[in-house]
Design a protein around this motif. Structure first.
Motif, short mmCIF file in Angstrom:
data_model
loop_
_atom_site.label_atom_id
_atom_site.label_comp_id
_atom_site.label_asym_id
_atom_site.label_seq_id
_atom_site.Cartn_x
_atom_site.Cartn_y
_atom_site.Cartn_z
N ILE A 3 62.32 67.89 21.00
CA ILE A 3 61.69 67.54 22.01
C ILE A 3 60.84 66.09 21.59
CG2 ILE A 3 59.11 67.90 23.13
CD1 ILE A 3 59.84 70.91 23.16
N LEU A 4 60.53 66.13 20.29
CA LEU A 4 60.02 64.79 19.61
C LEU A 4 60.94 63.71 19.69
CD1 LEU A 4 57.99 66.17 16.46
CD2 LEU A 4 57.13 64.78 18.56
N THR A 6 63.67 63.38 21.77
CA THR A 6 63.84 63.21 23.10
C THR A 6 62.75 62.18 23.79
OG1 THR A 6 65.08 65.06 23.68
CG2 THR A 6 64.41 63.98 25.57
N THR A 7 61.42 62.51 23.28
CA THR A 7 60.42 61.54 24.03
C THR A 7 60.15 60.34 23.17
OG1 THR A 7 59.10 63.85 24.08
CG2 THR A 7 57.89 61.60 23.92
N ALA A 8 60.59 60.35 21.86
CA ALA A 8 60.71 59.04 21.03
C ALA A 8 61.67 58.07 21.77
CB ALA A 8 60.99 59.31 19.73
N ALA A 10 62.96 58.03 24.98
CA ALA A 10 62.67 57.65 26.06
C ALA A 10 61.59 56.58 25.90
CB ALA A 10 62.13 58.89 26.91
N MET A 11 60.64 56.63 25.19
CA MET A 11 59.45 55.86 24.75
C MET A 11 60.05 54.35 24.44
SD MET A 11 56.29 58.36 23.16
CE MET A 11 55.17 56.78 22.94
N LEU A 39 54.58 59.89 28.78
CA LEU A 39 55.39 60.35 27.80
C LEU A 39 54.58 60.94 26.67
CD1 LEU A 39 58.82 58.48 28.03
CD2 LEU A 39 58.27 60.67 28.73
N LEU A 40 53.71 59.96 26.31
CA LEU A 40 52.87 60.40 24.94
C LEU A 40 51.84 61.65 25.36
CD1 LEU A 40 51.89 59.51 22.38
CD2 LEU A 40 50.19 57.95 23.34
N SER A 42 52.20 63.83 27.64
CA SER A 42 53.13 65.13 27.66
C SER A 42 53.32 65.72 26.44
CB SER A 42 54.23 64.86 28.73
OG SER A 42 55.15 63.92 28.16
N GLN A 43 53.76 64.68 25.48
CA GLN A 43 54.15 65.08 24.22
C GLN A 43 53.02 65.77 23.65
OE1 GLN A 43 57.32 64.92 22.46
NE2 GLN A 43 56.22 66.49 21.59
N THR A 46 52.46 69.18 24.93
CA THR A 46 53.78 69.94 24.46
C THR A 46 53.37 70.38 22.98
OG1 THR A 46 55.22 69.04 26.02
CG2 THR A 46 56.02 70.32 24.20
#
Length: 204
Positions: A3-4, A6-8, A10-11, A39-40, A42-43, A46
């Motif tokens: 998850i981290l 994927t978020t990184a 995307a950011m 994104l931040l 939501s992360q 999460t």
């Protein structure tokens, strides 16, 4: 960790939009900032909620596992399929470009092979009906899954890679279907929904 990552990713992908200074930057910059901010947030949510969810699910797993010791093994196989099988399909473009030297048409064939293997296996299982000795077939499918990954990693021939991917799709379909069936049949009625939630969580 996934998850981290994927978020990184995307950011970082939205970062050029947020820092844009060229023509039309006044339109793109707020969009990039909104994407990164969303994104931040939501992360962070999460990171707070996921551990709590895992604690709750682990308690449920332990309660039911005391009655059925087969459940942890089935969940472990599901997790292995999700962890090792999904990236193999995701990385198919890398295999197609760097190892096999095939173009987009070859990549399409590789992804189609996974689907063909999965569909063929699903039809075969449906034709068998209530398959006896499901636990044994789960082990066979898990072994076929490991063999397909090894074959895909070692292959430098397109035809062999197609065969490995077809076996991969079939093994994942067989394992997931049989494990789902076993878990539902072995779970008490009042626990079936919770058991299936564990099954879904293992795939995530």
């Amino acid at each position: 960790r996934p998850i981290l990552m994927t978020t990184a990713a995307a950011m970082l992908g939205a970062l050029p939009m947020a820092l844009n200074t060229g023509t039309g930057a006044e339109l793109r910059r707020p969009l990039g900032i909104s994407i990164i901010g969303g994104l931040l947030i939501s992360q962070l949510l999460t990171l707070y909620t996921t551990p709590a969810l895992y604690v709750v699910m682990d308690r449920l797993r332990l309660r039911f596992a005391r009655r059925d010791p087969l459940l942890p093994s089935l969940l472990a196989i599901c997790a292995a399929l999700a962890i090792f099988g999904t990236p193999a399909v995701t990385l198919a473009p890398v295999f197609a470009r760097d190892h096999l030297g095939v173009g987009p048409e070859g990549l399409g064939g590789m992804l189609s092979a996974v689907g063909i293997g999965a569909v063929a296996t699903a039809l075969a299982l449906a034709a068998q009906g209530d398959l006896p000795r499901k636990g044994l077939w789960v082990l066979v499918a898990a072994a076929a899954f490991a063999l397909s990954l090894a074959g895909l990693a070692a292959s430098r021939r397109y035809a062999l890679s197609l065969a490995a991917l077809a076996l991969l799709g079939g093994a994942m379909m067989a394992s997931s279907s049989l494990i789902n069936t076993l878990m539902q049949k072995r779970a008490p009625d009042r626990m079936r929904g919770r058991v299936i939630s564990l099954y879904v969580l293992a795939w995530l």
